[in-house]
Motif scaffolding. Sequence first.
Motif, mmCIF file in Angstrom:
data_model
loop_
_atom_site.group_PDB
_atom_site.id
_atom_site.type_symbol
_atom_site.label_atom_id
_atom_site.label_comp_id
_atom_site.label_asym_id
_atom_site.label_seq_id
_atom_site.Cartn_x
_atom_site.Cartn_y
_atom_site.Cartn_z
ATOM 1 N N VAL A 1 -6.112 8.212 3.472
ATOM 2 C CA VAL A 1 -6.598 8.539 2.132
ATOM 3 C C VAL A 1 -7.066 9.988 2.148
ATOM 4 N N TYR A 2 -6.671 10.749 1.119
ATOM 5 C CA TYR A 2 -6.990 12.176 1.064
ATOM 6 C C TYR A 2 -7.771 12.490 -0.211
ATOM 7 N N GLY A 3 -8.389 13.686 -0.195
ATOM 8 C CA GLY A 3 -9.037 14.184 -1.399
ATOM 9 C C GLY A 3 -10.452 13.699 -1.575
ATOM 10 N N ARG A 4 -10.871 13.669 -2.841
ATOM 11 C CA ARG A 4 -12.260 13.356 -3.156
ATOM 12 C C ARG A 4 -12.638 11.940 -2.730
ATOM 13 N N ASP A 5 -11.696 10.990 -2.853
ATOM 14 C CA ASP A 5 -12.004 9.604 -2.490
ATOM 15 C C ASP A 5 -12.144 9.405 -0.982
ATOM 16 N N ALA A 6 -11.748 10.400 -0.205
ATOM 17 C CA ALA A 6 -11.771 10.252 1.253
ATOM 18 C C ALA A 6 -13.099 10.636 1.875
ATOM 19 N N GLY A 7 -14.038 11.150 1.096
ATOM 20 C CA GLY A 7 -15.326 11.500 1.664
ATOM 21 C C GLY A 7 -15.454 12.974 1.997
ATOM 22 N N PRO A 8 -16.470 13.340 2.784
ATOM 23 C CA PRO A 8 -16.796 14.745 3.017
ATOM 24 C C PRO A 8 -15.680 15.551 3.687
ATOM 25 N N TRP A 9 -14.877 14.948 4.543
ATOM 26 C CA TRP A 9 -13.874 15.688 5.301
ATOM 27 C C TRP A 9 -12.523 15.746 4.593
ATOM 28 N N GLY A 10 -12.365 15.034 3.496
ATOM 29 C CA GLY A 10 -11.105 15.079 2.779
ATOM 30 C C GLY A 10 -10.020 14.218 3.371
ATOM 31 N N LEU B 1 -9.724 6.758 6.605
ATOM 32 C CA LEU B 1 -8.824 5.655 6.920
ATOM 33 C C LEU B 1 -9.189 4.433 6.096
ATOM 34 N N GLN B 2 -8.173 3.732 5.625
ATOM 35 C CA GLN B 2 -8.348 2.471 4.915
ATOM 36 C C GLN B 2 -7.571 1.382 5.652
ATOM 37 N N VAL B 3 -8.291 0.422 6.210
ATOM 38 C CA VAL B 3 -7.658 -0.687 6.922
ATOM 39 C C VAL B 3 -7.207 -1.721 5.902
ATOM 40 N N LEU B 4 -5.926 -2.053 5.928
ATOM 41 C CA LEU B 4 -5.339 -2.969 4.952
ATOM 42 C C LEU B 4 -5.048 -4.320 5.588
ATOM 43 N N ASP B 5 -5.212 -5.356 4.809
ATOM 44 C CA ASP B 5 -4.866 -6.708 5.252
ATOM 45 C C ASP B 5 -3.347 -6.860 5.189
ATOM 46 N N PRO B 6 -2.684 -7.185 6.306
ATOM 47 C CA PRO B 6 -1.222 -7.322 6.277
ATOM 48 C C PRO B 6 -0.720 -8.371 5.284
ATOM 49 N N VAL B 7 -1.582 -9.323 4.911
ATOM 50 C CA VAL B 7 -1.165 -10.331 3.950
ATOM 51 C C VAL B 7 -0.841 -9.701 2.599
ATOM 52 N N LEU B 8 -1.443 -8.556 2.296
ATOM 53 C CA LEU B 8 -1.178 -7.887 1.022
ATOM 54 C C LEU B 8 0.220 -7.299 0.956
ATOM 55 N N ASP C 1 2.110 7.727 4.930
ATOM 56 C CA ASP C 1 0.677 7.496 4.750
ATOM 57 C C ASP C 1 0.219 6.190 5.371
ATOM 58 N N ILE C 2 1.091 5.478 6.061
ATOM 59 C CA ILE C 2 0.768 4.174 6.642
ATOM 60 C C ILE C 2 1.015 4.213 8.154
ATOM 61 N N ARG D 1 -3.067 13.984 12.135
ATOM 62 C CA ARG D 1 -3.277 14.121 10.690
ATOM 63 C C ARG D 1 -4.661 14.708 10.401
ATOM 64 N N TRP D 2 -5.661 14.264 11.156
ATOM 65 C CA TRP D 2 -7.013 14.801 10.975
ATOM 66 C C TRP D 2 -7.044 16.290 11.306
ATOM 67 N N LEU D 3 -6.371 16.698 12.367
ATOM 68 C CA LEU D 3 -6.371 18.104 12.769
ATOM 69 C C LEU D 3 -5.770 18.979 11.677
ATOM 70 N N GLU D 4 -4.666 18.547 11.105
ATOM 71 C CA GLU D 4 -4.007 19.336 10.065
ATOM 72 C C GLU D 4 -4.931 19.542 8.867
ATOM 73 N N VAL D 5 -5.543 18.473 8.384
ATOM 74 C CA VAL D 5 -6.417 18.580 7.219
ATOM 75 C C VAL D 5 -7.666 19.384 7.543
ATOM 76 N N SER D 6 -8.257 19.147 8.697
ATOM 77 C CA SER D 6 -9.516 19.809 9.046
ATOM 78 C C SER D 6 -9.329 21.299 9.275
ATOM 79 N N LEU D 7 -8.199 21.699 9.863
ATOM 80 C CA LEU D 7 -7.945 23.129 10.047
ATOM 81 C C LEU D 7 -7.766 23.828 8.704
ATOM 82 N N LEU D 8 -7.051 23.192 7.796
ATOM 83 C CA LEU D 8 -6.846 23.805 6.490
ATOM 84 C C LEU D 8 -8.150 23.894 5.702
ATOM 85 N N ARG D 9 -9.017 22.931 5.888
ATOM 86 C CA ARG D 9 -10.319 22.951 5.190
ATOM 87 C C ARG D 9 -11.386 23.705 5.962
#
Length: 513
Positions: A127-136, A139-146, A203-204, A369-377
């Motif tokens: 998850v990216y952006g404002r909904d992802a919290g302070p670091w942008g 992670l969202q753990v999903l139930d495989p049943v969904l 994204d998964i 993925r974290w490294l890429e976003v954190s370096l850019l921010r």
Amino acid sequence: MFQAAETDRMTSGWTNTPMPADQIIRRNWRVLVARSREQAANNDYAKAFKRSARRNLIGQRGLVLQARAVDASGKLDNRANSALERAWNEWCKGRNCDVKGRRSFRQIQKTLVNGLCTDGEFMVRFVYGRDAGPWGIALQVLDPVLCPVDFDEDRRPGGRFIRAGIEYTKLGRPIAYYFTTLDQALADYHYNGRAYTRVPAEDIIHWFEEDFIGQKRGLPWMATALLRMRQLGDFEKSALNNAREGARKVGVIEWDEGYGPVDDDDSEDGEDLREFEIETQDGVYQELPSGAHLKRVETNYPNGEMAVFSKHQLRGIATGLGVAYNDLANDLEGVNLSSIRHGVLSERDNWQEQQESLIEAFAIPVYERWLEVSLLRQRITFDDGTPLAASQKSKFLTVMYQARRWQWIDPAKDVKADTDAVDNFFKSRGQVIRERGRDPREVYAEIAADIEDMRAAGIPEDVIKELITAKFKGGQGSGPQTDAATGTNNPDAEPNPDAEPTPESDPDAENGK
């Protein structure tokens, strides 16, 4: 030639047609997941297996990141590595890495291991952006049943197809995942029978152990042991009920012909259906009415055969789960050092294999993925606040994860074996430290800090030197001796006669004298 291929009355219920992986998943996935989750909630041994998997795969610290970036000279860039590890540890806190702001990165790992035991797979969304919290990024753990396992479509544009809720290219590369919902508040909501949310595959993170070629979804780790666990649980319930009945001293009253209570409302067959009760007290014998006889119903359970049968079943369950029987059943009866060592080492090999799979499939992609976003921010900074350059991303990708390691069954012998391996250049000191779950740089830094503390406390340099080189002056081991003054191997060095005797050199010490 092959007896297993014969078809007769003994093999009439045995399948004769091989099933493709997609058909196996479609027919069995929902049932196996449902029964695995039920057993994990009600069966003690299923719960013990989940606890063992979490303890051995994740442990107290989880997968610990160790940055290994090097500078232009080929040496470790300690300044950049410290910045990376400091920023990573900050992001791993629950308020940053979890989209819900609750679970730390280690706790997310434990959740994924729980899912592997009961579901055979896990799905994690970036998850990216404002909904992802302070670091942008979070992670969202999903139930495989969904992700509907029965959602299949063929002949889509460009040769694409959908199997078990996942869209693939013509050659089988995942493109997207379909979920009934990503909103936990609407997890049971469907619209017109088909209300899927499409999420790009990039994204998964989806991982499972592939048991069959072409397999699209995972099968529970408890799949092969489920039937035994269920049957053993039912057997224990039946034995318990039988034992309770035996403890109650159940009996029936028999009447001679012409005797017995008279029922006003005769039953259809003319027999009296009323109950006759006898109140008992300790040391008091009741007198039965004329014509009445007490007939006891004796039960023999539990008896000695129950323990033998239960142990046999548990051994089969442990084999299916890939764990040691003694650990799963909490049974150390009749275990000696050699047998438990063999069983534990075999089990640990399995856990280490799963740890490497977890690192490759989950931990490394998350870091990249974290490294890429954190370096850019510009969230990763040196001690002076200068951000690391995003243009050097490839340099910072070199990392390793230290997984959980275990204490040995016989520490003295294992430490001596490691010492001999280091002395004979079969292992490096860093490898030995990593096998014990530590970072060599941390250990060396702690040793250096101990020396500085001793100096600050006023301990003379010659005493510090004696403490550091005591191992080499003692003449332990069969390898070449080390000169205490120079710290180098000296094959002609003589053992120190003033050194304390060791169990290897003093037989009385080994006997405890």
